[in-house]
Structures are given as structure tokens and as C-alpha cells.
Design an enzyme around this catalytic site. Structure first.
Site, PDB file in Angstrom:
ATOM      1  N   HIS A 168       0.695  -1.514   0.285  1.00 58.65           N
ATOM      2  CA  HIS A 168       0.228   0.374  -0.091  1.00 58.65           C
ATOM      3  C   HIS A 168       1.030   1.002  -0.430  1.00 58.65           C
ATOM      4  O   HIS A 168       0.179   2.048  -0.325  1.00 58.65           O
ATOM      5  CB  HIS A 168      -0.866   0.016   1.160  1.00 58.65           C
ATOM      6  N   HIS A 198     -10.449   2.722  -0.239  1.00 57.07           N
ATOM      7  CA  HIS A 198     -10.423   2.097   1.272  1.00 57.07           C
ATOM      8  C   HIS A 198     -11.010   0.879   1.063  1.00 57.07           C
ATOM      9  O   HIS A 198     -12.163   0.944   2.072  1.00 57.07           O
ATOM     10  CB  HIS A 198     -10.846   3.068   1.873  1.00 57.07           C
TER      11      HIS A 198
END
Length: 766
Positions: A66, A117
Site C-alpha cells: 500500500h 479504502h
């Protein structure tokens, strides 16, 4: 839960740098933190010793997929390689910053970005979606801008799947609850249902911000002696390991249950105050550099600020205000508690900075300072627990050239064409097809979702409901405005990742153009399965190249973006879903082009562009036969540029009273949506010799439905002919009618169309 969250609150010995140097063989749980064997060995080589527990935590989150982009970085460089100097001319900040910033003229700049998200929104849908909005808003704040609007791209499992109700309800409430509380209008987006997203929903949030060009701020720490101030909410245990546990791994058979503690908790009212506090700090010239705290928390903020600057940094970690007792240094450093910012401030401005924070009742604490060295050193009650070169943490992590292989199943997938499917022929069959598509979760009204969002708060929203792109007024004195659209098609991208990415770009570009705005810049969020799967990496690399080449052909730059990997459960990956956002500029929002028909009496309806027999990957194939195969529609980006130029000229000269792009559901869906938006009927007369099914339902790209005032029809047709753009008269707007009629084939009342469209989502989720 994260190993960080399982560490004891108290240990007999604090693992300091000195202690680590004298205990080289102490076992460390690097594998549980997501680090590979070779990555752990590299950390030891960098430091010349084993890392402390706190350093290990820091590297693990910052070297996660990420944060580090370790599987995608080598491919993302292609965006820079294909961006010309001319394309860069309007960019004030680009890839590598918190968000891209574009010069839109008259001293104004716009910053915009879309981020994912996804994983947190499956684990805890409300907070996952809410903090997704909060995080992207802070990225925009960190550029010196006032956030002015949000959008969202949502993907859920099948509408009738049991878990979809739980996820959708929480996600929609989270987006609405956070965005509405901030006073930010939600000006558009997209909601898609497909079984592949059942265990991996996509929640991609976009935020737009506006600033004067001289107010631009960047994330860097420079000037020895300058202070580091942490301000905003207190730091707690929420979100620890979020980037490494949730966003950098796949879900297994246990699904989400063991990962719940890694989801952050948001407070939109704290963020609303933080926005105003930041803007006053900027206006007072009190900020040298600034970074928001999102993924990886202080680990990210401190290492990125130091790495981007010209010196080192010292941090007194025990000075951080906490809301949980007895947190360990690693937990404080890696907490992803929301609504926090980190600023670099001159010593002479510290008192003024703290005074502004007190005015807004925002907690602010000096936690360190910039040094003239080249190390990031972090202490805990006077003892050093981190001593690292910051670039090795933030910018020089591992970079992988993952294996790339075209899937063995791709040829069979492309050979499975939709031409074999039975097609409607009679008027009754065509009418039934229209209602079947309109009454499916794929094309029905999204009002059940969008009515939970405030679209017009702040009073500057010009287009939102029913529009292809959202539009905002930026300057009340001149009328200057911006338009934004986001689009994606996982089905097309599965069939051909290169073309699928370009089709998403083309649709977002076209959606901005039909508002009357001129497209100027692109952002993206690339959602894919596991990068450890060579087939997924083939999809990813093809999509990146398709998007980059497409932007080069259109002459607009990619200003930034986000990559979300590991969107799969076990071996089942989502459809490859590159989300593309396009920003456009309009010199006066009063010349915007709406979607609804009926603005002028007796408008002529015209279809711009070429219609081909293209149904592979279409909604028609999906709804009527559950079919996905073949090749996606042809992409012609030169035609898209021409179409945008014609629409811009038509907007300027008042030649078009309404416009709607053609995409899913084809011409029939566009007509229905425009008629319902304007609450006005119309009569369609198909060209002689045309195949009604193909003309009504094909999903050929590069097409727009326009309504032209009767007095301007010859001028508009002449302009299209002069520029080589096909334009066919297909009907008229009938303000006295309450139906959509396709002459000689069928008619459907507006009441039946509206009832069919609006009943679907409440039936599943109401």
C-alpha cells in the site's frame, strides 16, 4: 489483528537502538508484519544491525504494498515517460505529491485525487468508507487547498447476495455521514454490482480542492531548527497495521473477522474544524511544509517529510498526545488514528501557530525538529528507539519486477462472442428489453443511494443530479468553474485491459465534455487482484500502458493516483477495475449543458458519432444472458477529442440545450435518462435501414445524444459536417408528451419508466 496490536503494553526491556546492537540474534516477527525474508535481510544491511521493534514496525508499514508501491512502481514510471512538456505545462504539482495540482487560469488552481479504502470497507463498512472520505480530504488539505466536493466510485457484490445489504448500507451511510458533516457536496460517482466484488467491495473516494496558486503547499521538511508540530486528534490504537494487514494482503476463508481492529475510526466534526484551522495557518504564512497522517500514521509523515527535505529529523515520540493508555512506541508510530496533520514550522512562528490551533480548539504539540544531519531519530522517554536513513523508509523500499503472463484463458474468453445470443426483433421485444435493462440493478436509478448525500451544500454546485459530470462554480465574479467525472468498466478491462483502461478514460473525458467543460487533467485509482499472480500483473501492466498512451493521445496529463492490489478472496480476484477521474475547466458555468430534455420548445434530437454492432461485455449481454466474453468496443481517442471540441464550441455559442453521453445501455438508456431528467417526452425516428436493436442498445464509444434548439439545427449540423463529426437526426422533444416513443416500434410512458427504474434498489436494500 496486527502483531503490533498484540504486543504487550509493558516489557521488561525497551528495545532501544543500543539494545538492538547488542542483541543481534533476538528473534523478530517480521513475517507476521508482512515482510519477506529478503526484505528483513535488507533492513539489517541498511542499519548494520537488527532493527529495533519500533524500526521493524516502521519499515513493515512503509514497505507494505500500500505504501511502497513495490509491485507497481516500475510500471507506473510509464506515466512520466509518456507525459510531454506541453502536457506538464499546466501542472503545479504531480505524481509523488499528496495530490496533483493544476493551473486553471485567473490565478486559480485545482487539486484532485482519487484513493481506495476497499479492504477496510468490507471489514467495517461504515468506518471504512467514512475514513476513506476523511483521508482523501486531508490529502487535498495538505496541498494548501480548501476541499470543495467529493465523488465516489463504488463496487459491490450481486444486489441479491445476502452480504451486499450489510456492506452497501454501511458504505453509503459512511460516505454520507462524513461528507455531509464536512459540508462537502457529493457531485457524482458510480455504483456497480457484480458477484466478483462480493468479498472485495471497491470504495474509491475522490476529493476536489481549490486554492490560489500562491497558496500551494508541499510535503517536505527543511531548515535545521524548524519545529515539527503534530496537530488534530489524539493518537489511539485504531488503524494499527491497516496498510500492511488490510490493504496489502488478500482476504482468506476467515474473511474479515480477524481484521476488525485494523479499521480506523473517523470524527468528521474534528476534521471540519481541522480544515478551517489549516486554512488560517496557511493564510498566516505559518507553515513551511505539511503532511497529513493517513496510512502508516507518523511512520509515513515523519519519514516522508524528512526524505523530501534537505536534512534529518528528531522526534520525541512520548510527546504525542494519546487517547489510549500504555501504548508502545511502535503502536504510537504506526497508529492510523484519523484527523491528524504534521507541520514544519519556523521557531519564530510556533507561538502564532499554536495560538491559531487554540482558537479552533485543535490540540497541537511540538514533537520534534529538523536537524542538519541525514537521519530520522525517534526517542521514547529519552531513549532512542529509531535511528534510520529516512529515504530508505519512505522512498527507497523494495521494488519488484513481478512475473507477467497473459492468462491461458484469455483467447477462449475473447473468442466467446455475444453474436451467438438471441436478439430482440419486434417492437414488443425491444420494449421488454428496454424495461429489463432499466429495471436491473445495473442501470436502475441510484436515487436511493445519492439522496443520502448532500449535493448542493455550500451553494456552488452547478451540475450533480442526473448529470454525466459534476460541476462547481469556483469564482463568483467571473463564473469560472470546473467539471469532474469518474468512470471504470471492469467487464471491458477483463476482455482487453489496454482497451478497457482507454474506454474508462474516454468515457470520463466525454462525460466532462458533455457538460461544456474542456478536459485538462486525469487522476486514477487502479484496483486489481494479487500482484503475485502473473495474470493479474498482465492485466495491470496493460491497463497502465493503455491509460498512459490514451492520455498522451488526448494531450492531458496524469497528475497522480493510487494502486490497490490484493482485491481478491483466495484465488478469486475482482474484475480488473481501473477507475479514471477527469477534471475539466469551463470559463463560465452559465453556459453549462444540462442532461434533461425540454429546455427549449420542440428541440431536435441528434446522435453524434458512429454506431457499430458492439455488444461484447455489454449490460444487455449481462442482464439477458449472464454473458461476458468477446472484445470490447473500439476506442477512437481522436474522435473523442473532436467530439469534445464540438461540444465546447456548441456550449459557447448556445447551439446545444442538452447533452448526454452514450455508454452502458446505449442510446435507449441515454434517451430514457434525459427524458426523465427533464420530465419531458420525446419521439424517436430511427434512420431508414438501421437495425433498431443495434441503434438502440449498442455500447459503441465516442457517441453523444444532444438536444438542439430548432432555430440552431442547421448551424449545429453545419459545424459537425465541417469538422467531420457524424451527426444524425433521430427525433424531437415533445413537451406535450408523457412518453418515450420509438416510432413504429413501441412507446413507454414516463411514469412506467420512472417506476421501473426507481423501484429496484429500495426492493433490495430498503
Amino acid at each position: 489483528m496486527s502483531p503490533l496490536a498484540r504486543t504487550p503494553r509493558k516489557t521488561s526491556v525497551l528495545d532501544t537502538v543500543e539494545h538492538a546492537a547488542t542483541t543481534p540474534d533476538q528473534p523478530q516477527p517480521y513475517g507476521e508484519l508482512g515482510l519477506k525474508d529478503d526484505e528483513y535481510r535488507r533492513i539489517r544491511q541498511i542499519l548494520g544491525r537488527r532493527p529495533t521493534d519500533t524500526e521493524l514496525a516502521m519499515y513493515s508499514v512503509m514497505w507494505s504494498e500500500h505504501c511502497s508501491y513495490k509491485s507497481s512502481k516500475v510500471h507506473l514510471r510509464y506515466f512520466g515517460e509518456t507525459t510531454s512538456d506541453e502536457m506538464r505545462a499546466a501542472m503545479l504539482a504531480g505524481i509523488g505529491e499528496n495530490a496533483g495540482v493544476v493551473d486553471i487560469g485567473d490565478g486559480w488552481a485545482v487539486t484532485f485525487k482519487v484513493e481506495s479504502h476497499n479492504h477496510p470497507s468490507y471489514v467495517e463498512p461504515y468506518q471504512g468508507a467514512a475514513t476513506g472520505v476523511g483521508g482523501i480530504v486531508r490529502d487535498i488539505m495538505a496541498m494548501g487547498a480548501r476541499p470543495v466536493a467529493v465523488m465516489d466510485q463504488l463496487r459491490f457484490g450481486a444486489a441479491d447476495a445476502p452480504d451486499t445489504r450489510r456492506v452497501l448500507d454501511g458504505v453509503v451511510r459512511g460516505i454520507g455521514g462524513y461528507g455531509n458533516s464536512l459540508g462537502l457536496p457529493n457531485i457524482g460517482g458510480e455504483t456497480v454490482f457484480d458477484p466478483c466484488y462480493a468479498g472485495n467491495p471497491l470504495v474509491n473516494a475522490l476529493c476536489v480542492g481549490v486554492l490560489r496558486q500562491e497558496d500551494l503547499h508541499l510535503a517536505f521538511a527543511s531548515g535545521a531548527g524548524n519545529k515539527i508540530i503534530l496537530f488534530g486528534a489524539r493518537t489511539g490504537l485504531d488503524g494499527i497495521g491497516g496498510v500492511s494487514v488490510l490493504a496489502s494482503d488478500t482476504f482468506d476463508a476467515e474473511g474479515s473477522r480477524k481484521k476488525l481492529p485494523s479499521v480506523q475510526v473517523g470524527d468528521p466534526f474534528m476534521e471540519k474544524v481541522l480544515i478551517e484551522c489549516c486554512l488560517e495557518l496557511y493564510a498566516g504564512g505559518l507553515v513551511i511544509g505539511i503532511q497529513d497522517l493517513g496510512g502508516a500514521g507518523l511512520s509515513c509523515a515523519t519519514s516522508e517529510l524528512a526524505s523530501a527535505g534537505d536534512g534529518g529529523m528528531t522526534i520525541q515520540l512520548d510527546s504525542v498526545p494519546l487517547r489510549a493508555k500504555e501504548m508502545t512506541p511502535a503502536e504510537v508510530l504506526c497508529s492510523e488514528s484519523q484527523e491528524r496533520m504534521c507541520a514544519v514550522v519556523s521557531p519564530k512562528n510556533v507561538d502564532a501557530f499554536l495560538a491559531v490551533c487554540r482558537k479552533w480548539e485543535v490540540l497541537a504539540t511540538v514533537i520534534g525538529e529538523v536537524t542538519d544531519g541525514d537521519r530520522l531519530q525517534i526517542t521514547w522517554h529519552g531513549e532512542t528507539v529509531v535511528d534510520v536513513p529516512p529515504r530508505t523508509v519512505a522512498h527507497e523500499g523494495p521494488v519488484y519486477q513481478r512475473p507477467v503472463a497473459r492468462p491461458d484463458t484469455q483467447d477462449a474468453l475473447n473468442a466467446d462472442r455475444s453474436a451467438k445470443l438471441s436478439r430482440p426483433v419486434t417492437g414488443d421485444e425491444l420494449r421488454a428489453t428496454l424495461l429489463a435493462l432499466l429495471g436491473s440493478p445495473h442501470l436502475c436509478s441510484r436515487a436511493f443511494i445519492t439522496e443520502q448525500y448532500d449535493r448542493y451544500v455550500r451553494g456552488n454546485t452547478v451540475l450533480a443530479e442526473h448529470a454525466d459530470g459534476g460541476m462547481l462554480r469556483i469564482d463568483e465574479s467571473t463564473g469560472r468553474g470546473i467539471a469532474v467525472s469518474t468512470d471504470a468498466s471492469g467487464r471491458y478491462t477483463l476482455l482487453d485491459p489496454y482497451a478497457g483502461a482507454q474506454l474508462a478514460l474516454a468515457e470520463a473525458y466525454r462525460n466532462v465534455a458533455v457538460t461544456g467543460a474542456t478536459p485538462v487533467a486525469v487522476t486514477n485509482c487502479l484496483n486489481f487482484g494479487s500482484p503475485e499472480d502473473p495474470g493479474v500483473m498482465w492485466q495491470f501492466t496493460q491497463a497502465v500502458r493503455g491509460l498512459a498512451d490514451g492520455c498522451a493521445d488526448l494531450g492531458i496529463p496524469v497528475t497522480g493516483g493510487n494502486v490497490s492490489f490484493y482485491n481478491q478472496t483466495g484465488s478469486a480476484a475482482i474484475l480488473p477495475t481501473p477507475v479514471v477521474g477527469v477534471l475539466g475547466v469551463i470559463d463560465d458555468v452559465r453556459r453549462r449543458i444540462p442532461t434533461g430534455l425540454g429546455a427549449e420548445p420542440g428541440e431536435t434530437l441528434m446522435l453524434l458519432g458512429d454506431t457499430r454492432d458492439e455488444f461484447d461485455g455489454s449490460v444487455w449481454a449481462q442482464v439477458t444472458a449472464d454473458h461476458l466474453g468477446g472484445l470490447p468496443p473500439v476506442v477512437d481517442l481522436a474522435r473523442e477529442k473532436l467530439l469534445a471540441a464540438v461540444l465546447s464550441s456548441a456550449s459557447r455559442d448556445g447551439l446545444v440545450s442538452a447533452a448526454h453521453d452514450l455508454s452502458e445501455g446505449g442510446l435507449a438508456q441515454a434517451i430514457v435518462e434525459s427524458a426523465l431528467a427533464g420530465e419531458t417526452g420525446c419521439r424517436i425516428v430511427l434512420p431508414e435501414g438501421a437495425d433498431p436493436f443495434v441503434l438502440l442498445f449498442s455500447e459503441s464509444a465516442g457517441r453523444v445524444l444532444v438536444a438542439v434548439p430548432r432555430t440552431e439545427e442547421s448551424r449545429f449540423r453545419g459545424m459537425c459536417e465541417a469538422r467531420g463529426l457524424p451527426a444524425v437526426r433521430i427525433g424531437v422533444v415533445d413537451q406535450g408528451s408523457d412518453a418515450v416513443e420509438v416510432q413504429g416500434l413501441f412507446a413507454v410512458s414516463l411514469a412506467e419508466l420512472r417506476a421501473t427504474s426507481e423501484a429496484v434498489l429500495p426492493r433490495y436494500f430498503g
